[in-house]
Write an enzyme that holds these catalytic residues in place. Structure first.
Site, PDB file in Angstrom:
ATOM      1  N   CYS A 142       0.988  -1.136  -0.041  1.00  0.00           N
ATOM      2  CA  CYS A 142       0.007  -0.077   0.035  1.00  0.00           C
ATOM      3  C   CYS A 142       0.859   1.242  -0.029  1.00  0.00           C
ATOM      4  CB  CYS A 142      -1.133   0.014   1.085  1.00  0.00           C
ATOM      5  SG  CYS A 142      -2.282   1.134   0.998  1.00  0.00           S
ATOM      6  N   LYS A 163     -11.489   8.745  -1.020  1.00  0.00           N
ATOM      7  CA  LYS A 163     -10.744   7.458  -0.512  1.00  0.00           C
ATOM      8  C   LYS A 163     -11.045   6.482  -1.510  1.00  0.00           C
ATOM      9  CE  LYS A 163      -9.485   4.905   3.627  1.00  0.00           C
ATOM     10  NZ  LYS A 163     -10.009   4.959   5.023  1.00  0.00           N
ATOM     11  N   SER A 192      -7.615   0.466   0.769  1.00  0.00           N
ATOM     12  CA  SER A 192      -7.862   1.759   1.660  1.00  0.00           C
ATOM     13  C   SER A 192      -6.803   2.646   1.607  1.00  0.00           C
ATOM     14  CB  SER A 192      -8.020   1.114   2.960  1.00  0.00           C
ATOM     15  OG  SER A 192      -8.450   2.108   4.163  1.00  0.00           O
ATOM     16  N   HIS A 235      -4.384  -4.364   0.621  1.00  0.00           N
ATOM     17  CA  HIS A 235      -4.081  -5.049   1.579  1.00  0.00           C
ATOM     18  C   HIS A 235      -4.544  -6.442   1.674  1.00  0.00           C
ATOM     19  CE1 HIS A 235      -2.499  -1.497   3.874  1.00  0.00           C
ATOM     20  NE2 HIS A 235      -3.587  -0.784   3.358  1.00  0.00           N
ATOM     21  N   GLU A 237      -3.372  -8.595   3.409  1.00  0.00           N
ATOM     22  CA  GLU A 237      -3.116  -9.149   4.832  1.00  0.00           C
ATOM     23  C   GLU A 237      -4.414  -8.615   5.605  1.00  0.00           C
ATOM     24  OE1 GLU A 237      -1.729  -4.882   5.240  1.00  0.00           O
ATOM     25  OE2 GLU A 237      -1.908  -6.576   3.721  1.00  0.00           O
ATOM     26  N   ARG A 249     -14.432   3.859  12.855  1.00  0.00           N
ATOM     27  CA  ARG A 249     -13.703   4.675  13.418  1.00  0.00           C
ATOM     28  C   ARG A 249     -13.876   6.191  12.975  1.00  0.00           C
ATOM     29  NH1 ARG A 249      -8.247   4.016  11.119  1.00  0.00           N
ATOM     30  NH2 ARG A 249      -9.202   4.907   9.499  1.00  0.00           N
TER      31      ARG A 249
END
Length: 305
Positions: A142, A163, A192, A235, A237, A249
């Site tokens: 990333c 985003k 992200s 990502h 992972e 969040r």
């Protein structure tokens, strides 16, 4: 692949409960095997979560892996206690005389800053320079991928209008590369990020080869032609709930954020999100370790150059 870690690393209990083969230092020393040495430069604020996610994926093949967790000495972490960092992490200065079969440089939530404004940028550049001759294959993730492409090849990042956030379908640009061996014709990867690198800039660098891309999310996977550097913009992972944690969040902070694309069933945040990328993630990390690290790295790690 049994992961050699300190016996009291917080990730250990989680991984053992998932039947991931974790090996403590004492047991590893009793095996007459030269482990693969992998350094993880963890730039994420969620240190323990990222440790667990990466160790889970590195622990799925039959060889022994010795992990070194690396932190930035020039950056003060605010999301994790200093005791955890001092106990389980080292700094690049302390390992700069060593060599590694592989290195992973993670993402970081700083892509809205110019690279040179990131407080640990100079230190990270020294690590990336060090990796060229002291690490056999380096995996950049990333923002780490954007940083590596910028520092090593001068490829700029471009800010997006909003985003890029969700689960995006991808296709291989070539099936000839072993890094993609066993992949489905279409495979999903979490994204992200607020910035991207453009395909035309990558194609202008003869040392680079694009391996996979998405119509919606752009280039996903790039490597150098000698396999010594691999760059993934997403990502793999991530856990199934990671994007959801990021979404809630930001909602609690009062930030404007879209529901993650193609993530919640019926696009309803009340529905638990399924993982559409778990098998791809295990396959990708296994292929990287096997074909780009284990098969070609010198038997004596100090012979890496």
């Amino acid at each position: 692949m049994p992961i050699k870690i300190q016996s009291d690393l917080p990730a250990r209990l989680t991984l053992e409960n998932e039947n991931i083969f974790v090996m403590t230092e004492n047991r590893a020393e009793s095996q007459d095997i030269r482990p693969l040495k992998i350094a993880i430069v963890n730039l994420m604020p969620t240190k323990i979560a990222t440790e667990t996610q990466l160790l889970r994926l590195l622990g799925n093949t039959p060889l022994q892996v010795e992990i070194s967790l690396v932190r930035m000495a020039s950056h003060e972490s605010t999301h994790i206690g200093l005791d955890h960092l001092e106990k389980f992490y080292t700094t690049w200065e302390k390992i700069s005389k060593e060599k590694f079969d592989g290195m992973i440089i993670t993402g970081a939530p700083v892509e809205q800053l110019p690279f040179e404004k990131v407080d640990y940028w100079n230190e990270l550049c020294r690590i990336m320079d060090y990796a060229k001759t002291n690490v056999f294959s380096t995996l950049y993730i990333c923002w780490g991928a954007q940083a590596g492409l910028y520092h090593n090849f001068g490829i700029p990042k471009k800010m997006l209008e909003k985003k890029l956030f969700g689960i995006y379908p991808n296709r291989a640009s070539t099936w000839a590369d072993p890094l993609l061996r066993g992949f489905d014709d279409q495979f999903f990867v979490p994204q992200s990020r607020y910035s991207t690198v453009e395909k035309k800039d990558l194609e202008a660098v003869k040392e680079l080869e694009i391996l996979a891309e998405s119509e919606e999310a752009g280039v996903l996977l790039v490597k150098t032609r000698d396999n010594r550097e691999v760059f993934i913009t997403g990502h793999l992972e991530y856990d199934s709930n990671t994007l959801g944690d990021e979404y809630w969040r930001d909602i609690k902070k009062g930030l404007k954020i879209d529901i993650p694309y193609n993530y919640y069933p019926d696009n309803n945040p009340d529905n638990p999100p399924p993982s559409k990328w778990r098998s791809t993630a295990h396959l990708f990390f296994s292929n990287w370790l096997n074909y780009y690290v284990y098969q070609d790295t010198p038997f004596d790690v100090m012979e890496i150059k």
